[in-house]
Design a protein around this motif. Structure first.
Motif, PDB file in Angstrom:
ATOM      1  N   VAL A   1       0.837  -1.200   0.000  1.00 30.06           N
ATOM      2  CA  VAL A   1       0.000   0.000   0.000  1.00 30.06           C
ATOM      3  C   VAL A   1       0.873   1.252   0.000  1.00 30.06           C
ATOM      4  O   VAL A   1       0.632   2.189  -0.766  1.00 30.06           O
ATOM      5  CB  VAL A   1      -0.946  -0.009   1.225  1.00 30.06           C
ATOM      6  N   ILE A   2       1.924   1.242   0.844  1.00 31.51           N
ATOM      7  CA  ILE A   2       2.813   2.409   0.910  1.00 31.51           C
ATOM      8  C   ILE A   2       3.469   2.653  -0.448  1.00 31.51           C
ATOM      9  O   ILE A   2       3.469   3.772  -0.969  1.00 31.51           O
ATOM     10  CB  ILE A   2       3.898   2.205   1.993  1.00 31.51           C
ATOM     11  N   VAL A   3       3.999   1.574  -1.048  1.00 29.48           N
ATOM     12  CA  VAL A   3       4.700   1.723  -2.321  1.00 29.48           C
ATOM     13  C   VAL A   3       3.737   2.187  -3.414  1.00 29.48           C
ATOM     14  O   VAL A   3       4.034   3.120  -4.169  1.00 29.48           O
ATOM     15  CB  VAL A   3       5.385   0.392  -2.716  1.00 29.48           C
ATOM     16  N   VAL A   4       2.558   1.563  -3.470  1.00 33.56           N
ATOM     17  CA  VAL A   4       1.613   1.904  -4.535  1.00 33.56           C
ATOM     18  C   VAL A   4       1.185   3.362  -4.428  1.00 33.56           C
ATOM     19  O   VAL A   4       1.254   4.126  -5.405  1.00 33.56           O
ATOM     20  CB  VAL A   4       0.377   0.981  -4.470  1.00 33.56           C
ATOM     21  N   ILE A   5       0.780   3.779  -3.232  1.00 31.38           N
ATOM     22  CA  ILE A   5       0.318   5.162  -3.081  1.00 31.38           C
ATOM     23  C   ILE A   5       1.492   6.121  -3.259  1.00 31.38           C
ATOM     24  O   ILE A   5       1.370   7.149  -3.932  1.00 31.38           O
ATOM     25  CB  ILE A   5      -0.373   5.358  -1.726  1.00 31.38           C
ATOM     26  N   GLY A   6       2.651   5.765  -2.695  1.00 30.19           N
ATOM     27  CA  GLY A   6       3.830   6.621  -2.848  1.00 30.19           C
ATOM     28  C   GLY A   6       4.173   6.843  -4.313  1.00 30.19           C
ATOM     29  O   GLY A   6       4.370   7.976  -4.752  1.00 30.19           O
ATOM     30  N   LEU A   7       4.216   5.758  -5.074  1.00 34.32           N
ATOM     31  CA  LEU A   7       4.604   5.893  -6.477  1.00 34.32           C
ATOM     32  C   LEU A   7       3.511   6.550  -7.327  1.00 34.32           C
ATOM     33  O   LEU A   7       3.816   7.221  -8.304  1.00 34.32           O
ATOM     34  CB  LEU A   7       4.986   4.529  -7.055  1.00 34.32           C
ATOM     35  N   SER A   8       2.235   6.374  -6.933  1.00 31.58           N
ATOM     36  CA  SER A   8       1.199   7.055  -7.732  1.00 31.58           C
ATOM     37  C   SER A   8       1.215   8.545  -7.487  1.00 31.58           C
ATOM     38  O   SER A   8       0.838   9.315  -8.359  1.00 31.58           O
ATOM     39  CB  SER A   8      -0.218   6.555  -7.415  1.00 31.58           C
ATOM     40  N   PHE A   9       1.634   8.974  -6.285  1.00 30.41           N
ATOM     41  CA  PHE A   9       1.645  10.412  -5.997  1.00 30.41           C
ATOM     42  C   PHE A   9       2.945  11.077  -6.446  1.00 30.41           C
ATOM     43  O   PHE A   9       2.988  12.291  -6.624  1.00 30.41           O
ATOM     44  CB  PHE A   9       1.437  10.656  -4.504  1.00 30.41           C
ATOM     45  N   ALA A  10       4.014  10.282  -6.613  1.00 27.05           N
ATOM     46  CA  ALA A  10       5.306  10.863  -6.978  1.00 27.05           C
ATOM     47  C   ALA A  10       5.229  11.745  -8.233  1.00 27.05           C
ATOM     48  O   ALA A  10       5.786  12.840  -8.234  1.00 27.05           O
ATOM     49  CB  ALA A  10       6.349   9.769  -7.130  1.00 27.05           C
ATOM     50  N   PRO A  11       4.543  11.303  -9.328  1.00 22.39           N
ATOM     51  CA  PRO A  11       4.507  12.153 -10.520  1.00 22.39           C
ATOM     52  C   PRO A  11       3.896  13.518 -10.264  1.00 22.39           C
ATOM     53  O   PRO A  11       4.331  14.523 -10.840  1.00 22.39           O
ATOM     54  CB  PRO A  11       3.625  11.363 -11.491  1.00 22.39           C
ATOM     55  N   ILE A  12       2.907  13.580  -9.362  1.00 26.65           N
ATOM     56  CA  ILE A  12       2.243  14.861  -9.105  1.00 26.65           C
ATOM     57  C   ILE A  12       3.227  15.803  -8.410  1.00 26.65           C
ATOM     58  O   ILE A  12       3.325  16.985  -8.749  1.00 26.65           O
ATOM     59  CB  ILE A  12       0.989  14.632  -8.238  1.00 26.65           C
ATOM     60  N   ILE A  13       3.965  15.251  -7.436  1.00 28.47           N
ATOM     61  CA  ILE A  13       4.964  16.085  -6.758  1.00 28.47           C
ATOM     62  C   ILE A  13       6.080  16.456  -7.732  1.00 28.47           C
ATOM     63  O   ILE A  13       6.558  17.590  -7.750  1.00 28.47           O
ATOM     64  CB  ILE A  13       5.508  15.344  -5.515  1.00 28.47           C
ATOM     65  N   ALA A  14       6.468  15.492  -8.587  1.00 26.42           N
ATOM     66  CA  ALA A  14       7.516  15.763  -9.576  1.00 26.42           C
ATOM     67  C   ALA A  14       7.135  16.948 -10.457  1.00 26.42           C
ATOM     68  O   ALA A  14       7.961  17.812 -10.754  1.00 26.42           O
ATOM     69  CB  ALA A  14       7.765  14.524 -10.428  1.00 26.42           C
ATOM     70  N   ARG A  15       5.859  17.016 -10.840  1.00 26.23           N
ATOM     71  CA  ARG A  15       5.418  18.102 -11.714  1.00 26.23           C
ATOM     72  C   ARG A  15       5.555  19.451 -11.015  1.00 26.23           C
ATOM     73  O   ARG A  15       6.035  20.427 -11.594  1.00 26.23           O
ATOM     74  CB  ARG A  15       3.965  17.846 -12.117  1.00 26.23           C
ATOM     75  N   THR A  16       5.150  19.496  -9.743  1.00 24.29           N
ATOM     76  CA  THR A  16       5.269  20.746  -8.988  1.00 24.29           C
ATOM     77  C   THR A  16       6.734  21.163  -8.848  1.00 24.29           C
ATOM     78  O   THR A  16       7.085  22.325  -9.070  1.00 24.29           O
ATOM     79  CB  THR A  16       4.686  20.561  -7.578  1.00 24.29           C
ATOM     80  N   VAL A  17       7.586  20.193  -8.469  1.00 29.81           N
ATOM     81  CA  VAL A  17       8.998  20.503  -8.261  1.00 29.81           C
ATOM     82  C   VAL A  17       9.617  20.959  -9.578  1.00 29.81           C
ATOM     83  O   VAL A  17      10.379  21.921  -9.620  1.00 29.81           O
ATOM     84  CB  VAL A  17       9.746  19.277  -7.700  1.00 29.81           C
ATOM     85  N   ARG A  18       9.260  20.254 -10.664  1.00 30.38           N
ATOM     86  CA  ARG A  18       9.848  20.583 -11.958  1.00 30.38           C
ATOM     87  C   ARG A  18       9.576  22.040 -12.329  1.00 30.38           C
ATOM     88  O   ARG A  18      10.484  22.771 -12.742  1.00 30.38           O
ATOM     89  CB  ARG A  18       9.271  19.662 -13.033  1.00 30.38           C
ATOM     90  N   SER A  19       8.310  22.489 -12.139  1.00 28.65           N
ATOM     91  CA  SER A  19       8.023  23.856 -12.570  1.00 28.65           C
ATOM     92  C   SER A  19       8.747  24.865 -11.665  1.00 28.65           C
ATOM     93  O   SER A  19       9.164  25.919 -12.151  1.00 28.65           O
ATOM     94  CB  SER A  19       6.523  24.113 -12.597  1.00 28.65           C
ATOM     95  N   ALA A  20       8.925  24.508 -10.378  1.00 23.27           N
ATOM     96  CA  ALA A  20       9.695  25.409  -9.506  1.00 23.27           C
ATOM     97  C   ALA A  20      11.159  25.444  -9.931  1.00 23.27           C
ATOM     98  O   ALA A  20      11.784  26.511  -9.958  1.00 23.27           O
ATOM     99  CB  ALA A  20       9.571  24.952  -8.050  1.00 23.27           C
ATOM    100  N   VAL A  21      11.717  24.277 -10.290  1.00 21.66           N
ATOM    101  CA  VAL A  21      13.128  24.205 -10.691  1.00 21.66           C
ATOM    102  C   VAL A  21      13.353  24.967 -12.000  1.00 21.66           C
ATOM    103  O   VAL A  21      14.349  25.666 -12.163  1.00 21.66           O
ATOM    104  CB  VAL A  21      13.572  22.729 -10.826  1.00 21.66           C
ATOM    105  N   LEU A  22      12.392  24.874 -12.912  1.00 25.90           N
ATOM    106  CA  LEU A  22      12.528  25.584 -14.192  1.00 25.90           C
ATOM    107  C   LEU A  22      12.721  27.074 -13.963  1.00 25.90           C
ATOM    108  O   LEU A  22      13.500  27.722 -14.667  1.00 25.90           O
ATOM    109  CB  LEU A  22      11.285  25.344 -15.062  1.00 25.90           C
ATOM    110  N   ALA A  23      12.002  27.621 -12.971  1.00 24.72           N
ATOM    111  CA  ALA A  23      12.158  29.045 -12.691  1.00 24.72           C
ATOM    112  C   ALA A  23      13.500  29.311 -11.999  1.00 24.72           C
ATOM    113  O   ALA A  23      14.176  30.292 -12.317  1.00 24.72           O
ATOM    114  CB  ALA A  23      11.003  29.529 -11.808  1.00 24.72           C
ATOM    115  N   GLU A  24      13.884  28.430 -11.070  1.00 26.16           N
ATOM    116  CA  GLU A  24      15.110  28.647 -10.295  1.00 26.16           C
ATOM    117  C   GLU A  24      16.365  28.578 -11.163  1.00 26.16           C
ATOM    118  O   GLU A  24      17.315  29.332 -10.958  1.00 26.16           O
ATOM    119  CB  GLU A  24      15.225  27.593  -9.180  1.00 26.16           C
ATOM    120  N   ARG A  25      16.376  27.651 -12.110  1.00 25.85           N
ATOM    121  CA  ARG A  25      17.637  27.376 -12.814  1.00 25.85           C
ATOM    122  C   ARG A  25      18.085  28.548 -13.694  1.00 25.85           C
ATOM    123  O   ARG A  25      19.230  28.593 -14.138  1.00 25.85           O
ATOM    124  CB  ARG A  25      17.526  26.085 -13.629  1.00 25.85           C
ATOM    125  N   GLU A  26      17.188  29.509 -13.920  1.00 32.71           N
ATOM    126  CA  GLU A  26      17.570  30.684 -14.696  1.00 32.71           C
ATOM    127  C   GLU A  26      18.260  31.725 -13.825  1.00 32.71           C
ATOM    128  O   GLU A  26      18.760  32.720 -14.338  1.00 32.71           O
ATOM    129  CB  GLU A  26      16.334  31.318 -15.348  1.00 32.71           C
TER     130      GLU A  26
END
Lengths: 296, 292
Positions: free
Chosen positions: B159-184
């Protein structure tokens, strides 16, 4: 993106087949009769080509073709989803619009906070509480969605009200929130100010200028909630003992009935893809700017 | 999750001096956060020390007193084999408050790593990984969980792995857009000019600057993780008997509510509801405090 989603679904299912059977030598013979000991790619090909031709294979549990089950169940689920949608779309939009027009007044707070609260609750929790209130204490509505045989349209509708309410509550918050923020943005815009300064009556400004712009994002949200709705259906149909696609998948998963499980999930994938396409289409029809943008 | 703005009276006066203290004080001023935090704290206390102040053993049956309605002896009544519902509700917070936070932690760690990678490298890495993540997000979590649990068997780890991995992409998307702004920004260019390794730049230079959005996303995801764990337990694919878990108790008892035994499910339902709303109120407070 939808295409990829559709491609990944059967891949997962292939792995789901391999998992439980991998270390069971006793069922090898059974595997052979079912044809699941062939190479994965061969199985996948014959399954997908049969599916396209409308043959969804034979259920391991019922020992009969899957297709009639899936089609019946999909029909039932669509009835349930339709009742929920017919209730939630107008009421959700109305809630959001009313909240935005009363921005930061008590009415806005009640709608926003209430919407947020019911949206985050699991469907089975709201379902149980609603069953207790309307089914057990007030005895207004039946607690199971299984209507009597040959029930007419209105009887079916009567049985579907209670199951659709938890779905309604979950979606209400999302739709109302999108409508509210869309409205706030539109009310704040230059074209609204222009319309007001032009001396148009407030009612005309709202109907002709604000609403048309405010509701565009809401439509997208409604469509993206389809996937969410499907997840909710699995729970709601189990809770209310309703013979829909969700409870079919649930039963198949518990009984390790892979042909039924696969077909059910692929069907859901297709419904989801179609819903997303329809939403994209609607959005571009309603918003001329999108079409302009794609020409450049 | 930004529908309800926090109740901070005038967000204009939030100047950023001593960012941590600033955030802390605006959290303390946010009624939304305090109410939510108090509810969560209550359930955490129940999970940690529940068995000490529960009046009965949550697992002890007492067939003679089965299905007794609420009374002064059993405040919330008893279930079908005579177990005290009040004690079960209190101790029932333990499993969900172990599984859901661990799943959220896994999602945050995996999602942050993926978000940093895709946001920092962009190009081919970003395209390939992002498309795969989007494909995953297109499938409802309940369905993914159902498939994975059928394939892997039911256990808390699954259960932990399944829920963890299903939510990871959503967090990845948020982090990615923050990183895109930071890296400039200049400090990233400076790090690159110093010939710092990509790993160093990502995790030492950029990561501390994208913590606020990660924190907001994590608290929001925790609410959804509780939602998902409760739902899976209710479906029989989550926490397993004999745990007094709330979702599991509801699934064992809801068949009888037609007979009027409302106390066997109502209190568990209210417990889940209060925990989910508490976490979401706290998440909303954190969001408000970090974005004002």
């Amino acid at each position: 993106m939808v295409f990829l989603g559709g491609q990944v679904l059967p891949g997962n299912v292939g792995r789901a087949i391999l998992g439980p059977f991998a270390d069971q030598r006793a069922v090898d013979t059974l595997n052979h009769t079912l044809g699941v000991d062939r190479p994965l790619l061969t199985q996948y090909w014959s399954w997908i080509s049969n599916f396209v031709q409308g043959d969804m294979g034979t259920s391991y549990i019922f020992r009969s073709p899957v297709a009639p089950f899936v089609i019946d169940a999909l029909g039932n689920s669509m009835k349930l989803a339709a009742v929920a949608f017919v209730l939630v779309v107008p009421i959700g939009i109305l809630g959001g619009v009313v909240a935005a027009l009363n921005l930061n007044r008590p009415l806005d707070r009640i709608i926003s906070l209430g919407g947020l609260s019911v949206t985050v609750l699991p469907e089975f929790v709201t379902g149980i509480i609603l069953i207790l209130i309307f089914g057990v204490w007030l005895r207004w509505l039946p607690i199971s969605a299984a209507w009597p045989r040959d029930a007419g349209f209105f009887t079916q509708l009567y049985y579907l009200i209670l199951p659709s309410l938890p779905l309604f509550l979950v979606l209400f918050g999302y739709i109302a929130r999108m409508a509210r923020s869309g409205m706030i943005e539109a009310l704040d815009s230059d074209y609204t100010r222009t319309a007001v300064l032009k001396g148009l009556p407030w009612r005309t400004v709202i109907w002709r200028h604000v609403l048309r712009n405010a509701l565009l994002p809401t439509i997208t949200v409604i469509a993206t909630q389809t996937g969410y709705l499907i997840g909710g259906l699995v729970v709601i149909e189990t809770l209310f003992r309703y013979q829909g696609i969700g409870s079919l998948i649930f039963t198949a998963a518990r009984g390790k009935d892979f042909p039924t499980l696969e077909s059910g999930i692929l069907t859901i994938g297709i419904v989801y893809a179609v819903a997303t396409l329809v939403a994209d289409f609607l959005y571009s029809v309603l918003n001329p700017r999108i079409r302009l943008g794609s020409d450049q | 999750m930004s529908a309800v703005q926090t109740t901070s009276p005038n967000p204009g006066d939030m100047r950023r001096h001593g960012p941590l203290a600033e955030v802390f004080y605006s959290l303390l001023r946010s009624r939304t956060f305090l109410v939510g935090f108090a509810i969560v704290l209550f359930w955490v206390a129940c999970a940690l020390f529940g068995e000490h102040f529960a009046p009965y053993d949550p697992l002890a049956d007492d067939i003679i007193n089965a299905l007794a309605p609420p009374s002064s002896e059993h405040w919330f009544g008893t279930d079908q084999i005579g177990r005290d519902v009040f004690s079960r509700v209190i101790v029932g917070s333990r499993d969900i408050l172990t599984v859901a936070p661990l799943a959220t932690l896994l999602a945050t760690v995996a999602g942050t790593a993926l978000g940093l990678l895709t946001g920092y490298f962009r190009g081919l890495v970003d395209d390939v990984v992002s498309r795969i993540l989007e494909a995953f997000m297109a499938i409802p979590v309940v369905i993914v969980a159902l498939l994975a649990i059928v394939a892997l068997g039911t256990s808390k780890t699954t259960v932990i792995v399944v829920i963890g991995l299903s939510f990871a992409p959503i967090i990845a998307r948020t982090v990615r857009s923050a990183v895109l702004a930071e890296r400039e920004l200049d400090y990233v260019a400076a790090a690159q000019l110093r010939h710092e390794s990509a790993l160093h730049t990502m995790f030492v230079e950029i990561l501390p600057n994208v913590i606020p959005p990660i924190l907001v996303e994590t608290t929001v995801r925790l609410g959804y993780a509780i939602f998902a764990v409760a739902t899976l337990s209710f479906m029989g694919f989550g926490i397993q008997p004999p745990s007094p878990d709330w979702g599991l108790s509801i699934s064992n008892n809801y068949g009888m509510i037609g007979g009027g035994f409302w106390w066997t499910v109502l209190f568990d339902a209210l417990a889940i509801a209060s925990l989910v709303i508490g976490v979401n109120l706290a998440a909303d407070g954190v969001h408000g405090a970090l974005n004002d």
